[in-house]
Write a protein that holds these residues in place. Structure first.
Motif, short mmCIF file in Angstrom:
data_model
loop_
_atom_site.label_atom_id
_atom_site.label_comp_id
_atom_site.label_asym_id
_atom_site.label_seq_id
_atom_site.Cartn_x
_atom_site.Cartn_y
_atom_site.Cartn_z
N ALA A 120 -21.96 -15.59 39.95
CA ALA A 120 -20.75 -16.35 40.07
C ALA A 120 -20.31 -16.05 41.66
N ARG A 121 -20.49 -14.78 41.82
CA ARG A 121 -20.01 -14.37 43.28
C ARG A 121 -21.04 -14.70 44.44
N ASP A 122 -22.43 -14.61 43.79
CA ASP A 122 -23.49 -14.75 44.89
C ASP A 122 -23.23 -16.52 45.32
N ALA A 123 -23.44 -17.16 44.07
CA ALA A 123 -23.57 -18.70 44.28
C ALA A 123 -22.37 -19.34 44.18
N GLY A 124 -21.20 -18.78 44.37
CA GLY A 124 -19.85 -19.46 44.07
C GLY A 124 -19.61 -20.32 45.40
N GLY A 125 -19.91 -20.03 46.56
CA GLY A 125 -19.73 -20.68 47.57
C GLY A 125 -20.46 -21.95 47.69
N LEU A 126 -21.30 -22.26 46.90
CA LEU A 126 -22.09 -23.55 46.62
C LEU A 126 -21.31 -24.33 45.77
N MET A 127 -20.38 -23.79 45.19
CA MET A 127 -19.89 -24.55 43.66
C MET A 127 -18.52 -25.50 44.11
N SER A 128 -18.17 -26.47 43.31
CA SER A 128 -16.78 -27.02 43.39
C SER A 128 -15.91 -26.06 42.35
N GLU A 129 -14.68 -26.39 42.49
CA GLU A 129 -13.68 -25.47 41.86
C GLU A 129 -14.05 -25.70 40.13
N ALA A 130 -14.53 -26.79 39.74
CA ALA A 130 -14.68 -26.97 38.16
C ALA A 130 -16.08 -26.22 37.98
N GLU A 131 -17.17 -26.10 38.70
CA GLU A 131 -18.10 -25.71 38.68
C GLU A 131 -17.82 -23.94 38.65
N LYS A 132 -17.22 -23.51 39.41
CA LYS A 132 -16.86 -21.97 39.50
C LYS A 132 -16.40 -21.85 38.30
#
Ligand SMILES: [Zn+2]
Length: 315
Positions: free
Chosen positions: A277-289
């Motif tokens: 979640a930290r590594d890929a969090g920047g690629l995600m919407s708030e809901a995806e996070k």
């Protein structure tokens, strides 16, 4: 009314842009969805060819298919071909509707759907039938169960007319699309599409957010497929689930994927899911996070670390 006018204006601008870009019009993107309250739809991407449109993936729900049919109507072009990136029903569920509307179209897919119809999809159908009879099953889930059973009950709509077993090219306006075949990645054999004209890779579930969906996946083959995509001079990657990415974002995804696999082999599943979640969090919407950690942890515990995960087959 204002919204409708705005829509028309945008459409006209888009058409103008296509006409100006001349020989190789850019693809049209229809977003998928991973809503919490119903089963997901994969994204669709539509290219133009001389004899009609090429639709990559057809979604699961009728409202997704309607967007594809509306686009074809708006362009005044028939749908000539479907390319299924893989056989999951959130990418193939609309094949039947599109075939019904355009009976001449040809489906391009790998042969992996054959074994899936005997195995994963048959088991899923049986589980859905049982759940429909269970008074405990929430009403909200029943419509999706019926939809998936209906798709499996029409296997001829899911099977390819043209079986893609190795790299091939498919003519589109101004370029040839390259259909690449993976060896045991998200399924036993997936297709990812390379458009050399716009340097776009349409990759199905080889890239998904909020986490890689390992239900039928093999981590090693999957990592190799991501490397093969990265070997192209890629400028845009269109995932099966999640927003389109530029090259930098795709590199971030690939690194996060590799970290997840390495971590899952010997560290705590919650730690690894949080790292993902930290590594890929920047690629995600708030809901995806919000759902990234539970999704990743589920797949680590149930698939990546489960020797009895019958679907996590690498051979
Ligand atoms: Zn999917």
């Amino acid at each position: 009314m204002a919204r409708r006018i705005l829509f028309l204006t945008i459409s006209l601008i888009a058409l103008g842009a296509c006409a100006k870009s001349g020989d190789a019009p850019p693809p049209h993107y229809i977003a998928g969805a991973v809503p919490g309250d119903r089963a997901p739809d994969g994204a669709s991407v539509i290219f133009e060819a001389e004899d009609g449109l090429i639709v990559i993936d057809t979604g699961r729900h009728p409202d997704h298919q309607q967007k594809i049919l509306d686009y074809a109507k708006m362009r005044g072009a028939p749908i000539a071909a479907i390319v299924n990136t893989h056989w999951h029903l959130d990418h193939t569920g609309g094949n039947a509707e599109l075939r019904a509307a355009y009976p001449g179209l040809k489906v391009y897919a790998t042969g992996a759907v054959g074994a899936a119809l005997e195995g994963f999809l048959a088991r899923g159908r049986a589980m859905n039938a049982e759940a429909l009879d269970d008074p405990e099953t929430p009403e909200s889930q029943k419509a999706d169960m019926r939809l998936d059973m209906e798709a499996v009950d029409h296997p001829q709509a899911l099977r390819p007319d043209i079986t893609v077993s190795e790299r091939m090219s498919l003519p589109a306006k101004g370029r040839a699309l390259e259909l690449n075949v993976t060896d045991h990645a998200a399924t036993a054999a997936d297709i990812w599409v390379w458009d050399p004209a716009t340097k776009t890779a349409v990759v199905g579930d080889l890239v998904t957010l909020p986490a890689p969906f390992f239900d039928t996946g093999c981590a090693e083959g999957w990592a190799k497929a991501l490397n093969d995509i990265a070997a192209k001079p890629v400028e845009r990657v269109i995932p099966g689930h999640g927003a389109p990415m530029d090259a930098k974002a795709f590199t971030t995804y690939r690194q996060a994927f590799e970290n997840l696999i390495a971590c899952a082999s010997d560290q705590g599943s919650n730690d690894c899911a949080e790292r993902w979640a930290r590594d890929a969090g920047g690629l995600m919407s708030e809901a995806e996070k919000a759902s990234a950690v539970p999704y990743a942890q589920y797949y680590i515990d149930h698939i990546l670390r489960n020797p009895k995960a019958v679907w996590a087959l690498c051979e």
